[in-house]
Design a protein around this motif. Structure first.
Motif, PDB file in Angstrom:
ATOM      1  N   VAL A 196      51.322 -23.682  48.660  1.00 34.76           N
ATOM      2  CA  VAL A 196      50.934 -21.800  48.538  1.00 34.76           C
ATOM      3  C   VAL A 196      50.752 -21.304  46.826  1.00 34.76           C
ATOM      4  O   VAL A 196      50.189 -22.527  46.354  1.00 34.76           O
ATOM      5  CB  VAL A 196      52.082 -20.843  49.012  1.00 34.76           C
ATOM      6  CG1 VAL A 196      52.491 -21.396  50.045  1.00 34.76           C
ATOM      7  CG2 VAL A 196      53.135 -21.041  47.735  1.00 34.76           C
ATOM      8  N   ASN A 197      50.228 -20.281  46.518  1.00 35.51           N
ATOM      9  CA  ASN A 197      48.999 -19.425  45.661  1.00 35.51           C
ATOM     10  C   ASN A 197      51.045 -19.253  44.519  1.00 35.51           C
ATOM     11  O   ASN A 197      52.188 -18.624  45.253  1.00 35.51           O
ATOM     12  CB  ASN A 197      49.344 -18.248  45.703  1.00 35.51           C
ATOM     13  CG  ASN A 197      47.846 -18.103  47.587  1.00 35.51           C
ATOM     14  OD1 ASN A 197      48.846 -18.138  48.072  1.00 35.51           O
ATOM     15  ND2 ASN A 197      47.192 -17.841  46.584  1.00 35.51           N
ATOM     16  N   GLY A 280      45.489 -22.323  46.117  1.00 34.79           N
ATOM     17  CA  GLY A 280      46.421 -22.236  46.644  1.00 34.79           C
ATOM     18  C   GLY A 280      46.301 -21.114  47.861  1.00 34.79           C
ATOM     19  O   GLY A 280      44.929 -20.624  47.915  1.00 34.79           O
ATOM     20  N   ARG A 281      47.376 -21.476  48.921  1.00 37.73           N
ATOM     21  CA  ARG A 281      46.401 -20.710  49.993  1.00 37.73           C
ATOM     22  C   ARG A 281      47.574 -20.539  51.142  1.00 37.73           C
ATOM     23  O   ARG A 281      48.969 -21.524  50.978  1.00 37.73           O
ATOM     24  CB  ARG A 281      45.758 -21.311  51.620  1.00 37.73           C
ATOM     25  CG  ARG A 281      46.178 -23.323  51.409  1.00 37.73           C
ATOM     26  CD  ARG A 281      45.417 -23.791  51.954  1.00 37.73           C
ATOM     27  NE  ARG A 281      44.424 -24.069  51.034  1.00 37.73           N
ATOM     28  CZ  ARG A 281      43.401 -24.317  50.675  1.00 37.73           C
ATOM     29  NH1 ARG A 281      42.300 -24.152  51.903  1.00 37.73           N
ATOM     30  NH2 ARG A 281      42.661 -24.870  49.365  1.00 37.73           N
ATOM     31  N   LEU A 282      48.268 -19.661  51.395  1.00 39.20           N
ATOM     32  CA  LEU A 282      49.924 -19.078  52.666  1.00 39.20           C
ATOM     33  C   LEU A 282      49.500 -20.138  53.855  1.00 39.20           C
ATOM     34  O   LEU A 282      48.422 -19.611  53.941  1.00 39.20           O
ATOM     35  CB  LEU A 282      49.807 -18.135  52.567  1.00 39.20           C
ATOM     36  CG  LEU A 282      49.920 -16.658  51.313  1.00 39.20           C
ATOM     37  CD1 LEU A 282      49.814 -15.483  51.530  1.00 39.20           C
ATOM     38  CD2 LEU A 282      51.097 -17.296  50.442  1.00 39.20           C
ATOM     39  N   GLN A 283      50.420 -20.603  54.334  1.00 39.45           N
ATOM     40  CA  GLN A 283      50.977 -21.494  55.127  1.00 39.45           C
ATOM     41  C   GLN A 283      49.714 -20.878  56.400  1.00 39.45           C
ATOM     42  O   GLN A 283      49.400 -20.735  57.866  1.00 39.45           O
ATOM     43  CB  GLN A 283      51.521 -22.033  55.158  1.00 39.45           C
ATOM     44  CG  GLN A 283      52.773 -21.132  55.758  1.00 39.45           C
ATOM     45  CD  GLN A 283      53.627 -20.974  54.607  1.00 39.45           C
ATOM     46  OE1 GLN A 283      52.971 -20.249  53.626  1.00 39.45           O
ATOM     47  NE2 GLN A 283      54.846 -20.203  55.131  1.00 39.45           N
ATOM     48  N   ASN A 284      49.738 -18.771  56.742  1.00 39.48           N
ATOM     49  CA  ASN A 284      49.342 -19.008  57.873  1.00 39.48           C
ATOM     50  C   ASN A 284      48.050 -17.933  57.986  1.00 39.48           C
ATOM     51  O   ASN A 284      47.789 -17.617  59.031  1.00 39.48           O
ATOM     52  CB  ASN A 284      50.557 -17.277  58.323  1.00 39.48           C
ATOM     53  CG  ASN A 284      50.792 -16.383  56.786  1.00 39.48           C
ATOM     54  OD1 ASN A 284      49.967 -16.709  55.606  1.00 39.48           O
ATOM     55  ND2 ASN A 284      51.190 -15.497  56.997  1.00 39.48           N
ATOM     56  N   LYS A 285      47.644 -18.464  57.065  1.00 37.79           N
ATOM     57  CA  LYS A 285      45.877 -18.303  56.460  1.00 37.79           C
ATOM     58  C   LYS A 285      45.391 -18.940  57.280  1.00 37.79           C
ATOM     59  O   LYS A 285      44.854 -20.150  56.308  1.00 37.79           O
ATOM     60  CB  LYS A 285      45.785 -17.574  55.281  1.00 37.79           C
ATOM     61  CG  LYS A 285      46.472 -16.758  54.821  1.00 37.79           C
ATOM     62  CD  LYS A 285      45.591 -15.436  54.562  1.00 37.79           C
ATOM     63  CE  LYS A 285      46.877 -14.168  54.485  1.00 37.79           C
ATOM     64  NZ  LYS A 285      46.200 -12.893  53.899  1.00 37.79           N
ATOM     65  N   LEU A 288      42.371 -20.778  55.703  1.00 33.12           N
ATOM     66  CA  LEU A 288      41.940 -21.852  54.875  1.00 33.12           C
ATOM     67  C   LEU A 288      42.896 -22.486  54.725  1.00 33.12           C
ATOM     68  O   LEU A 288      42.811 -23.975  54.183  1.00 33.12           O
ATOM     69  CB  LEU A 288      43.360 -20.202  53.474  1.00 33.12           C
ATOM     70  CG  LEU A 288      42.629 -19.190  52.769  1.00 33.12           C
ATOM     71  CD1 LEU A 288      43.793 -18.451  52.109  1.00 33.12           C
ATOM     72  CD2 LEU A 288      41.754 -19.558  51.977  1.00 33.12           C
TER      73      LEU A 288
END
Lengths: 392, 520
Positions: A196-197, A280-285, A288
């Motif tokens: 994540v970010n 970085g990516r949030l897992q619920n996106k 992404l």
């Protein structure tokens, strides 16, 4: 009244029957999707995944004993470290970990001298674990295990500490596995780093590259974070510090293209290890996460075996959301191991215990500072002992 | 996935129905559940303890409202207390005589630099301020460069980078520049630092003293665990916070850190970051975070999202068609596309209270977004006439469609069947209203989905209707939490059309599962 209602129900009932008939006329051919079809689709994907996993396991089994043992690594790191930065290698780790255990230790010391282990004490111990981010469920489980043979028995602080550390160490030991990097014939060993970010991916890559360089591998870093401002520059700076090759494309470029090109280049140049940074990516996106899947797809087209390792970088300050992170990243991109960062802070990263228990995902290394040497292998016993405040 | 608090309390309270008031024992029975729920949402333990105690006091002796199950009533008490604790009003940013300084502090990787740019943009656009941004992060590689690039992207001035300058000197230079060049606000983005790093905290303190900022904002990650307390306390002591900016609220973390930090510092949460782009910043709505911490889902956000993405005119057109019971492949297609725009079925399900788990179950039943994709392909392979008149489809046409969409005739058949089912459901729903349909869905799901009943009970169609109405009028805050406007079910009151259609869509998942069961 009753009569009316019954009648009404009956009408509805009839209506439903009629609808049902409409939807499923007698002698209706079996329109249900043959399960084989579904199964086939799924199985295909599943097969692919299983295969990959098997391959990885196989690889691990067949992997030659690493040229460097942990002890040698330690020695080498010790030799390489410039000591200008206060203290040696081991004391830094100790310091980092004791910092994270300060509170837990204090909590336990407050508790007992030598007395019967009662429910109050257990509750307090549970709270100590919860405050270390173990989460209510894992904490309760450990306390249950702990109390099993000890409840109502005389016990002192040291015994409590040792027993708790032992319990956590038992859970953590199976996941304390260093990442085995090997020189390969068919191209570079590819490590994809995601998270994540703000978890510390880029810094981790910098430190990791430095370690690999110290072990005699040639390393290339690829700047797959084409989104965040100055992410490329940040990685480039790390590549200079670590003495690694560096590859980037323009900001806004397709991360998959970076992955593709870097693999080509690394192969051509005979680089041993390719470290792929990602945004970085949030897992619920979803989109992404799909981008990340695409990167892997593109890599696999060139060589079925890559990436050889997919690492999830996890911030130790993260609370219970770590479960969701690992679960999603594992499902989407088949994460093979964890690196836990920022363990030099006041956060204890206790969520690791729960993660190890639930997922059994290897923890390859921990980050304990911003310096290039501030990365250590994860050692279950040391970590568990420092969590409860046993001095080294 | 976490079990939501309402599910848990529903279980505990199922035996208590019919009682006059909440006794101490009743409340004790649930206080542990509340505690666990809050801890799982990452609220810090000391805060949880205080909170649970205060809840006990409030709840004991409370008269049980008729028609509401006691579990829900306790949740409402908890929810209201949470909202109260998080601060019931949005807090505005403050200004002083120019140039005034805004100091951004926080741990590494909490999102300070991005947040700096986001706030600068708000100040420029909403408050008409002339803003200068300066990065004091001389430690992380390319950190200053990052802010510079963000400045270029957002069109906001940044302080010239001079290599080798100390943070305090950069801060002073920034203030000087602000004075000379007439900036209203100087935003100081500091390096990430650990709260236990005394040297770095002393540096932050020095910067604070040198610039005397009107706002000192702690930037904190919504995913933070128990450490939130320590971090917030340490920063508050070192630099005297005026507020908190919570980042990554767009993630799926429950955000208990918000509560912890508010509780230990008493400082308001002023802003939240909801995305990576610099426009994605919002003022803080306590009720939404409260709902999230309790795992109640976020109806308000769902409605907002629906309003954002669903084409009103189209939705109305569709609603009319539904009422007549006409529903063809074009409608199904546009429904699918709208659903996709909103982030897929799973994403939507997760936003509905109690339906988080259903998303998983639907997936198991094979009703997922890839199925929607396949079905879209089938519809795309139909002629215009076929789409309008599903009855036209005969074996030959189906074969053609299957070949054209890369599917099988069975799959085409399945879609046709689904459409017919939906037509039936539409007709029925018209008669029954929302609650009835929910019960029916429950029946179809084989009684497994108790949460559906919970939902049917807790959803107040009028409340939702009001939300939608508010949206239609473009009236700002969409506040009401699911409990705010009364409890229980008012049969016959329909949902707004677009939600209706969404729910209609989900019901065929139930059908499919149900049929499979019948066969076994």
């Amino acid at each position: 009244m009753v009569f009316w209602r019954r009648k009404k129900n009956q009408k509805q009932h009839e209506e439903e029957q009629r609808d049902d008939k409409l939807l499923h006329p007698e002698g209706e051919p079996d329109l249900e999707l043959p399960t084989e079809y579904d199964a086939e689709m799924d199985e295909h994907t599943r097969h692919e995944m299983e295969e990959t996993e098997e391959e990885i396991i196989e690889e691990l089994d067949e992997a030659p004993v690493p040229a460097h043992s942990i002890e040698e690594d330690a020695k080498e790191a010790e030799e390489l470290s410039d000591h200008t930065n206060e203290g040696g290698w081991l004391s830094r780790l100790t310091r980092g970990l004791t910092k994270s255990s300060n509170k837990i230790t204090k909590g336990i010391t407050d508790l007992v001298t030598k007395k019967k282990l009662d429910q109050d004490t257990l509750d307090q111990l549970e709270e100590v674990l919860i405050e270390a981010d173990l989460g209510p469920k894992t904490a309760a489980k450990i306390i249950d295990d702990f109390a099993k043979d000890r409840f109502e028995k005389e016990i002192d602080e040291k015994e409590i500490k040792t027993a708790l550390a032992g319990l956590m160490s038992d859970i953590l030991a199976p996941v304390a596995v260093p990442l085995n990097i090997e020189k390969r014939e068919d191209g570079p060993f590819v490590v994809l780093v995601c998270g994540v970010n703000g978890a510390g991916k880029t810094t981790t890559i910098g430190k990791y590259a430095y370690q690999l360089r110290a072990q005699g591998f040639s390393v290339m870093m690829a700047a797959g974070d084409t989104f965040r401002a100055a992410a490329v520059e940040q990685l480039e700076e790390w590549s200079k510090r670590a003495g690694a090759k560096f590859l980037s494309k323009d900001v806004g470029a397709d991360a998959a293209a970076v992955a593709y090109e870097s693999y080509q280049q690394a192969k051509e140049q005979g680089v041993d290890v390719l470290l792929l940074d990602t945004a970085g990516r949030l897992q619920n996106k979803k989109n992404l996460m799909e981008e990340l899947e695409k990167i892997i797809r593109v890599l696999k087209k060139q060589n079925e075996d890559i990436p050889h390792a997919t690492l999830l970088v996890l911030d130790a300050t993260t609370g219970q959301n770590a479960f969701s992170q690992l679960e999603t990243f594992k499902e989407m991109v088949n994460v093979t191991g964890l690196i836990v960062t920022k363990l030099d802070g006041s956060a204890k990263g206790g969520v690791l215990v729960g993660l190890a228990d639930q997922f059994g995902m290897p923890v390859h290394a921990i980050g304990i500072g911003e310096g290039i040497e501030d990365m250590q292998p994860f050692r279950a016993q040391d970590y568990a002992r420092s969590l409860v405040g046993i001095e080294f | 996935m976490f079990e939501s608090l309402s599910d848990k309390l529903g279980g505990v309270f199922s035996k208590l129905r019919g009682k006059g008031s909440l006794s101490e024992n009743d409340v004790m029975a649930v206080s542990r559940e509340i505690r666990v729920a809050l801890l799982e949402a990452d609220v810090a333990l000391p805060v949880v303890k205080d909170f649970v105690t205060s809840i006990k006091e409030k709840a004991v002796g409370e008269a049980v409202i008729k028609g509401v199950n006691p579990g829900q009533q306790v949740i409402k008490i908890v929810h209201d207390a949470l909202v109260e604790m998080l601060g019931s009003e949005a807090q505005e940013l403050q200004f002083a005589s120019p140039p005034c300084a805004y100091l951004m502090v926080g741990l590494q990787g909490s999102g300070k630099t991005t947040s700096t740019a986001k706030i600068a943009k708000i100040l420029t656009e909403k408050h008409n301020k002339k803003v200068l941004m300066a990065s004091l992060d001389i430690y992380r590689p390319a950190a200053q460069e990052q802010l510079k690039q963000l400045g270029e992207q957002t069109g906001i001035a940044t302080l010239e980078i001079i290599e080798g300058q100390k943070p305090v000197d950069i801060a002073k230079r920034a203030m000087d520049t602000g004075r000379k060049e007439g900036f209203d606000v100087v935003m100081l983005d500091t390096a990430g630092r650990l709260s236990i790093d005394e040297e770095m905290m002393a540096e932050a303190n020095a910067v604070q003293k040198a610039t005397n900022p009107i706002e000192t904002l702690l930037v904190a990650d919504a995913m933070t665990g128990q450490d939130a307390v320590q971090t917030a306390k340490a920063f508050d002591e070192a630099v005297g916070l005026t507020g908190i900016m919570l980042t990554r609220v767009d993630g799926d973390a429950r955000g208990g850190a918000a509560m912890s930090m508010k509780a230990v510092t008493g400082k308001p949460i002023k802003l939240i970051g909801v995305g990576e782009k610099w426009t994605e910043i919002e003022t803080f709505h306590p009720d939404r975070i409260a709902g999230r911490i309790l795992g109640m889902g976020d109806i308000v956000s769902l409605v907002e999202k629906a309003a954002e993405t669903v084409d009103r005119a189209e939705a109305e057109k569709m609603a009319k068609k539904f009422k007549k019971g006409q529903f063809d492949f074009n409608d199904l297609l546009s429904q699918m596309q709208q659903m996709k725009k909103m982030g897929g079925m799973g994403a939507m399900m997760k936003m509905l209270p109690g339906l988080g788990q259903m998303a998983g179950q639907l997936e198991e039943a094979g009703v997922d977004d890839s199925m929607i994709k396949r079905q879209e392909a089938i519809i795309f392979s139909m002629t215009v006439q076929e789409r309008e008149k599903p009855d036209l489809l005969n074996a030959k046409r189906k074969q053609r469609i299957a070949a054209g969409s890369g599917t099988s005739v069975q799959q085409v058949n399945q879609l046709v069947k689904q459409l017919k089912q939906m037509q039936t459901v539409m007709k029925r729903m018209k008669k029954m209203g929302m609650g009835g349909m929910m019960k029916q869905m429950k029946g179809l799901m084989g009684g497994k989905m108790d949460e559906l009943e919970m939902m049917a009970q807790s959803m107040d169609p009028d409340g939702l209707g009001a939300d939608m109405a508010a949206l239609e009028d473009n009236a700002g805050p969409l506040g009401p939490n699911p409990f705010a406007s009364g409890n229980g079910l008012k049969p016959g009151a329909g949902l707004p059309s677009d939600l209706e259609s969404l729910l209609g869509n989900s019901s065929h998942g139930g059908k499919k599962k149900d049929r499979k069961k019948k066969k076994r």
